[in-house]
Design a protein around this motif. Structure first.
Motif, PDB file in Angstrom:
ATOM      1  N   ARG A 176       6.319  12.605  -1.978  1.00  0.00           N
ATOM      2  CA  ARG A 176       6.637  11.193  -2.211  1.00  0.00           C
ATOM      3  C   ARG A 176       7.540  10.598  -1.136  1.00  0.00           C
ATOM      4  O   ARG A 176       7.787   9.403  -1.154  1.00  0.00           O
ATOM      5  CB  ARG A 176       7.347  11.050  -3.567  1.00  0.00           C
ATOM      6  CG  ARG A 176       6.524  11.476  -4.758  1.00  0.00           C
ATOM      7  CD  ARG A 176       5.387  10.531  -4.998  1.00  0.00           C
ATOM      8  NE  ARG A 176       4.602  10.904  -6.166  1.00  0.00           N
ATOM      9  CZ  ARG A 176       3.543  10.229  -6.590  1.00  0.00           C
ATOM     10  NH1 ARG A 176       3.163   9.152  -5.945  1.00  0.00           N
ATOM     11  NH2 ARG A 176       2.874  10.632  -7.657  1.00  0.00           N
ATOM     12  N   SER A 201       1.993   5.956   0.725  1.00  0.00           N
ATOM     13  CA  SER A 201       3.388   6.421   0.721  1.00  0.00           C
ATOM     14  C   SER A 201       4.323   5.358   1.276  1.00  0.00           C
ATOM     15  O   SER A 201       5.435   5.148   0.757  1.00  0.00           O
ATOM     16  CB  SER A 201       3.500   7.710   1.543  1.00  0.00           C
ATOM     17  OG  SER A 201       4.834   8.159   1.577  1.00  0.00           O
ATOM     18  N   ARG A 204       4.777   2.835  -1.344  1.00  0.00           N
ATOM     19  CA  ARG A 204       5.738   3.332  -2.327  1.00  0.00           C
ATOM     20  C   ARG A 204       7.167   3.282  -1.798  1.00  0.00           C
ATOM     21  O   ARG A 204       8.104   2.902  -2.512  1.00  0.00           O
ATOM     22  CB  ARG A 204       5.388   4.775  -2.720  1.00  0.00           C
ATOM     23  CG  ARG A 204       4.186   4.908  -3.616  1.00  0.00           C
ATOM     24  CD  ARG A 204       4.149   6.277  -4.257  1.00  0.00           C
ATOM     25  NE  ARG A 204       4.106   7.349  -3.276  1.00  0.00           N
ATOM     26  CZ  ARG A 204       2.997   7.855  -2.756  1.00  0.00           C
ATOM     27  NH1 ARG A 204       1.809   7.403  -3.126  1.00  0.00           N
ATOM     28  NH2 ARG A 204       3.049   8.830  -1.871  1.00  0.00           N
ATOM     29  N   SER A 215      10.015   1.229  -3.353  1.00  0.00           N
ATOM     30  CA  SER A 215      11.251   1.906  -3.796  1.00  0.00           C
ATOM     31  C   SER A 215      12.475   1.322  -3.104  1.00  0.00           C
ATOM     32  O   SER A 215      13.532   1.143  -3.731  1.00  0.00           O
ATOM     33  CB  SER A 215      11.146   3.402  -3.511  1.00  0.00           C
ATOM     34  OG  SER A 215      11.080   3.636  -2.111  1.00  0.00           O
ATOM     35  N   ALA A 248       1.391   1.407  -9.886  1.00  0.00           N
ATOM     36  CA  ALA A 248       1.285   2.865  -9.908  1.00  0.00           C
ATOM     37  C   ALA A 248       0.009   3.305 -10.629  1.00  0.00           C
ATOM     38  O   ALA A 248      -0.661   4.257 -10.206  1.00  0.00           O
ATOM     39  CB  ALA A 248       2.509   3.452 -10.602  1.00  0.00           C
ATOM     40  N   HIS A 283      -2.732   2.685  -8.355  1.00  0.00           N
ATOM     41  CA  HIS A 283      -2.702   3.704  -7.306  1.00  0.00           C
ATOM     42  C   HIS A 283      -3.212   5.046  -7.838  1.00  0.00           C
ATOM     43  O   HIS A 283      -3.963   5.754  -7.150  1.00  0.00           O
ATOM     44  CB  HIS A 283      -1.268   3.845  -6.798  1.00  0.00           C
ATOM     45  CG  HIS A 283      -1.135   4.848  -5.689  1.00  0.00           C
ATOM     46  ND1 HIS A 283      -1.734   4.685  -4.449  1.00  0.00           N
ATOM     47  CD2 HIS A 283      -0.469   6.036  -5.653  1.00  0.00           C
ATOM     48  CE1 HIS A 283      -1.456   5.732  -3.697  1.00  0.00           C
ATOM     49  NE2 HIS A 283      -0.667   6.567  -4.393  1.00  0.00           N
TER      50      HIS A 283
END
Length: 670
Positions: free
Chosen positions: A200, A227, A230, A234, A608, A611
């Motif tokens: 991750r 990634s 993400r 994040s 998510a 995804h």
């Protein structure tokens, strides 16, 4: 960097080697916090000295050792020195031809060091030794500090790529990995593609120049793009959470500051209330002392009343003695009358003629004696009435004393109730007590006036009795003179007896006068005690008035304090309501922010989920492609087997043909 240069020279001399001039010159020219020895040929002794120097130096954050032609032993010594270092963040070992020992030393560095964030290993030979590179990858899997790793041109094959894939599946800190210009191939690319869904943190992976098919590169790019998305989401979430946490912290600080201000105001109010309570307690103590003094005064008055009762009892005893004396006088008069009657009879028998006139005189004297007896009876009745009046006065005094005692007990009970009640009840109690004191003083004054009136009546009766006694005495004296003149010739014995009787009567009268004087003195003492009681009652009334005024002042002060406290409490309540309003507004804002965060989290969950669905689709496509590849491989293996069989057949045929032709060639010669 002079200190670093001197330390390097000292360590080289301790190791029995000469320091390199080029290294010394470079150390002298280096900027602060950076050790740059690029393109310097470092010997093993220099590497040993630097390896000893690196754990102790707390200023270096970057170590650049590119193109230094490090040997395996020198690289191991340097990397061992870096294992205990906690300051270095960047390490560059480009172009040093590191091999198996270097890979193992790098693995030890990654296991022990927790501060290095970037390592450049371009143009080395780490992938040529599978076991050493596997050790390096195992250490990379457990490292939690490294963020950037450059492994370009390191002869990494598909086995090394598989080891790297296993390490990436466990690593959570690495963000950038450069694997360009290696020999990863198809199998290594597949291994890397398979490990990316479990990692991750990696958002940059370079795989150019590795003979990897385009579909695998596209899959890697898609995984890296996911990634990166993400990571961006994040980071955005982290930024938002940081902003929200800062806002929440600011709100908490403001709330804590408001709470502290509120606690300070409450402490001030508590201190003021404690001060006022202490003052009121002191004032109540003073009032209690005044009440105790009044109780002592009342007890003194009780003692004086008891003394007055004792004096009255003595006066009663004296009156009883006077009554007994009167009774004895009456008996003596009766006995004298009987004796006189006997004597008269004897005289009448002896000389009737001579005593005829005397009998008339005696009859007149007897009449006068009867009158005197009647007067004495009247005096006795008056004395009895006076005794009854004294008895009634004593009963009234006892009643008043009992009433005073009962009222004192009631006052004490009310005082105990007043101590338990509130200030308003204490004020009512003081008023009631003042009324009772006034009532008691009025009652005492009335009783005193009644006693004075009774004393005056007794004095008047005493005066009348004295006048009557004086008249009776004068009459008795005149009559006695006449009787003596008349009876002088009759009988000397009768005259002597009369004289004795009169002397006895005079003695009795003298005793009566003395008793009267004593009664007068007792009455004067009672008057004095009553006057003292009146003075004490007036003083008590003045003290009660002063205490009442003091109580009124204290009550006024307490009412002012209560008003001030009420005003302060209302002000604090208003402030608290305002603060509560602001806090509620802030809470609504926080709830709105929380709703926004929840909406963002829902969006993140939706993204998510999408995804995950996309990944599942990709995985299903990859599974189908793998199945197709497996079928293709099976078909290729079958084709290879067929081709091998054909080749064997052709080889056998060729061999048979060659053998047959050789035989045909040799047979004609024979």
């Amino acid at each position: 960097m002079q200190q670093l240069r001197l330390a390097y020279s000292r360590l080289c001399k301790e190791g029995g080697a000469e320091p390199q001039e080029a290294v010394l010159q470079r150390l002298q020219e280096l900027p602060r916090g950076r050790l740059d020895l690029a393109a310097q040929s470092l010997t093993v002794d220099t590497c040993r000295a630097l390896g000893k120097l690196l754990p102790k130096d707390a200023l270096l954050t970057e170590v650049i050792l590119s193109d230094c032609m490090l040997s395996e032993e020198g690289a191991s010594l340097l990397l061992q020195g870096l294992c205990a270092n906690t300051i270095v963040r960047f390490l560059d070992l480009k172009g040093n031809n590191l091999q198996a020992a270097g890979a193992e030393a790098l693995g030890q560095l990654l296991r022990q060091n927790k501060s290095i964030q970037s390592i450049t290993l371009e143009w080395n030979n780490l992938g040529s030794w599978d076991d050493a590179f596997a050790t390096f990858c195992g250490a990379l899997a457990g490292n939690s500090a490294l963020q950037q790793l450059d492994l370009r041109n390191n002869q990494i094959n598909h086995k090394g790529a598989e080891e790297l894939a296993l390490a990436l599946a466990c690593n959570t800190s690495l963000q950038q990995l450069d694997l360009r210009w290696n020999s990863i191939g198809l199998l290594g690319g597949r291994a890397l593609v398979n490990c990316l869904p479990r990692n991750r943190g990696l958002w940059r992976l370079e795989l150019a120049g590795n003979n990897i098919p385009g579909d695998i590169l596209r899959a890697v790019e898609q995984a890296i793009a996911h990634s990166q998305q993400r990571q961006a989401a994040s980071r955005e979430n982290q930024a938002r959470t940081q902003v929200l946490s800062k806002e929440v912290q600011h709100l908490q600080e403001e709330k804590s500051r408001q709470f502290l201000d509120l606690m300070e105001t409450i402490d001030k109010q508590r201190k003021e209330m404690a001060r006022s309570s202490r003052a009121s307690a002191a004032r109540m103590g003073q009032l209690q002392e005044a009440l105790n003094e009044r109780h002592s005064i009342i007890n003194a008055l009780k003692a004086k009343l008891q003394m007055a009762e004792a004096a009255l009892a003595l006066s009663e005893q004296k009156a009883q003695g006077l009554g007994e004396l009167l009774a004895t006088t009456e008996q003596e008069q009766r006995s004298l009358a009987q004796r006189q009657a006997k004597e008269h009879r004897l005289e009448q028998q002896e000389a009737a003629e001579r005593e005829s006139k005397l009998l008339k005189d005696l009859s007149a004297a007897n009449e006068k004696n009867l009158l005197l007896r009647n007067q004495v009876d009247e005096l006795e009745r008056k004395v009895r009435s006076q005794q009854e009046q004294l008895f009634l006065a004593r009963q009234e005094l006892t009643n008043t004393v009992a009433e005073l005692k009962a009222r004192a007990i009631q006052a004490e009970e009310r005082l105990e109730l007043e101590k338990k009640r509130s200030r308003q009840s204490s004020e009512d109690l003081e008023q009631l007590r003042a009324k009772e004191v006034e009532h008691m003083t009025r009652h005492l004054e009335e009783s005193e006036r009644a006693m004075q009136e009774r004393v005056q009546r007794l004095e008047a009766s005493r005066l009348t009795l004295e006048e009557e006694l004086s008249r009776v005495k004068a009459a008795a004296l005149s009559e006695r003179g006449q009787a003596e003149e008349e009876l002088m010739k009759a009988k000397n014995q009768v005259r002597l007896e009369e004289q004795q009787r009169l002397a006895h009567l005079e003695e009795k009268l003298r005793l009566l006068v003395q008793a009267r004087d004593e009664a007068q003195s007792a009455c004067l003492q009672q008057r004095q005690t009553v006057a003292d009681a009146q003075a004490r009652a007036s003083q008590l009334g003045l003290q009660a008035e002063g205490l009442r005024r003091r109580l009124e002042e204290l009550q006024q002060e307490l009412s002012n304090k209560d008003q001030e406290k009420v005003a302060e409490v209302t002000r604090v309540r208003v402030e608290l309501q305002e603060r509560n309003g602001r806090l509620q507004a802030e809470l609504t804002a926080q709830e709105a922010l929380k709703e926004k965060v929840a909406a963002l989290e829902r969006q993140l969950k939706v993204i998510a989920g999408d995804h995950r669905e996309a990944l599942l689709d990709r995985e299903s496509e990859n599974a189908s492609l793998r199945e197709k590849l497996r079928l293709k491989e099976v078909e290729i293996a079958r084709i290879r087997e067929e081709e091998a069989q054909r080749a064997n057949f052709l080889q056998n045929a060729v061999l048979a043909y060659v053998q047959g032709s050789s035989r045909r060639a040799t047979s004609p010669q024979k």
